[in-house]
Write a protein that holds these residues in place. Sequence first.
Motif, PDB file in Angstrom:
ATOM      1  N   SER A  94      42.290  40.610  41.621  1.00 28.92           N
ATOM      2  CA  SER A  94      42.808  41.049  40.330  1.00 28.92           C
ATOM      3  C   SER A  94      43.796  42.188  40.557  1.00 28.92           C
ATOM      4  CB  SER A  94      41.680  41.546  39.426  1.00 28.92           C
ATOM      5  OG  SER A  94      40.808  40.489  39.090  1.00 28.92           O
ATOM      6  N   ALA A 102      48.765  39.591  45.664  1.00 30.69           N
ATOM      7  CA  ALA A 102      48.309  40.886  45.156  1.00 30.69           C
ATOM      8  C   ALA A 102      48.552  41.990  46.177  1.00 30.69           C
ATOM      9  CB  ALA A 102      46.824  40.806  44.795  1.00 30.69           C
ATOM     10  N   ILE A 112      51.536  48.946  38.804  1.00 32.65           N
ATOM     11  CA  ILE A 112      50.296  48.412  39.374  1.00 32.65           C
ATOM     12  C   ILE A 112      49.466  49.591  39.868  1.00 32.65           C
ATOM     13  CG2 ILE A 112      49.296  47.101  41.292  1.00 32.65           C
ATOM     14  CD1 ILE A 112      51.537  45.105  41.006  1.00 32.65           C
ATOM     15  N   GLU A 134      45.961  49.303  29.809  1.00 31.54           N
ATOM     16  CA  GLU A 134      45.613  48.654  31.075  1.00 31.54           C
ATOM     17  C   GLU A 134      45.389  47.168  30.887  1.00 31.54           C
ATOM     18  OE1 GLU A 134      43.171  50.784  34.216  1.00 31.54           O
ATOM     19  OE2 GLU A 134      41.766  49.219  33.618  1.00 31.54           O
ATOM     20  N   GLU A 135      45.921  46.382  31.807  1.00 30.65           N
ATOM     21  CA  GLU A 135      45.745  44.935  31.801  1.00 30.65           C
ATOM     22  C   GLU A 135      45.251  44.485  33.172  1.00 30.65           C
ATOM     23  OE1 GLU A 135      46.061  42.994  29.253  1.00 30.65           O
ATOM     24  OE2 GLU A 135      47.213  44.187  27.816  1.00 30.65           O
ATOM     25  N   ILE A 136      44.458  43.418  33.198  1.00 30.36           N
ATOM     26  CA  ILE A 136      43.959  42.845  34.443  1.00 30.36           C
ATOM     27  C   ILE A 136      44.554  41.448  34.600  1.00 30.36           C
ATOM     28  CG2 ILE A 136      41.939  42.134  35.757  1.00 30.36           C
ATOM     29  CD1 ILE A 136      40.315  44.178  34.193  1.00 30.36           C
ATOM     30  N   ILE A 137      45.236  41.218  35.720  1.00 36.62           N
ATOM     31  CA  ILE A 137      45.929  39.951  35.958  1.00 36.62           C
ATOM     32  C   ILE A 137      45.349  39.279  37.193  1.00 36.62           C
ATOM     33  CG2 ILE A 137      48.144  38.859  36.467  1.00 36.62           C
ATOM     34  CD1 ILE A 137      49.490  41.170  35.009  1.00 36.62           C
ATOM     35  N   ASP A 138      44.980  38.013  37.050  1.00 43.01           N
ATOM     36  CA  ASP A 138      44.459  37.242  38.183  1.00 43.01           C
ATOM     37  C   ASP A 138      45.602  36.913  39.141  1.00 43.01           C
ATOM     38  OD1 ASP A 138      42.510  35.650  39.629  1.00 43.01           O
ATOM     39  OD2 ASP A 138      43.566  33.897  38.837  1.00 43.01           O
ATOM     40  N   ALA A 139      45.332  36.953  40.447  1.00 44.12           N
ATOM     41  CA  ALA A 139      46.379  36.681  41.435  1.00 44.12           C
ATOM     42  C   ALA A 139      45.778  36.197  42.737  1.00 44.12           C
ATOM     43  CB  ALA A 139      47.202  37.942  41.695  1.00 44.12           C
ATOM     44  N   CYS A 142      47.071  46.537  36.106  1.00 47.69           N
ATOM     45  CA  CYS A 142      48.388  47.041  35.700  1.00 47.69           C
ATOM     46  C   CYS A 142      48.259  47.987  34.504  1.00 47.69           C
ATOM     47  CB  CYS A 142      49.305  45.882  35.296  1.00 47.69           C
ATOM     48  SG  CYS A 142      49.551  44.652  36.582  1.00 47.69           S
TER      49      CYS A 142
END
Length: 209
Positions: A92, A111, A76, A101-106, A95
Amino acid sequence: MSLVRLKIKGISYSQTQNGAYALILNEVDGERKLPIVIGAFEAQSIAIALEKEIKPPRPLTHDLFKNFADRFDIVIKQVIIHKLVDGVFYSSIICERDKIEEIIDARTSDAIALALRFDAPIFTYKAILDKAGIFLKFSKDKDKEEGDDSIMVDEILQEGEAVELDPGGAAPYREMTLEELHKELEKAVTSEDYEKAAKIRDEISKRKS
């Protein structure tokens, strides 16, 4: 839009709303605080992560996620609180794995609990801080202890400003020595009473500030 870096100021407990906590974020280069109401489990998880010396006997959910991510080389990089709608903050998690790179909703509480475990920075947009940030205000008829910035969820929800009150039954711990507090903290974690552990950790943090 410009990003503003935040740091965790503390966690406070609601005396009137069972299981409600306020996570207080402070802008790094300013005086404004960003209060976020979170649940008991998330508050306990964040409090345990802040107390580096104490390790739960079994991994919490966020610890399990960290172990899983480490096993698969997922890192992260940062957390961004990117939206505020009807009093709800959206975040967001940024990661990275194999340089992708990835964007993950949280949820914001999740988070931040993860950001602590990855030593990842926390940001929000200036527009959000301008809208929801507050300067702490303390009631003049309350005795203010030096270095004590505890605030209550009730005051945030009702008035939008902070009044210093006793944070959820913390008074007994004020009479203990630091050594006694650390022993009580270890006992609370061993018995998995993370709510008690969070309150003890808050008292220890006040002594160190």
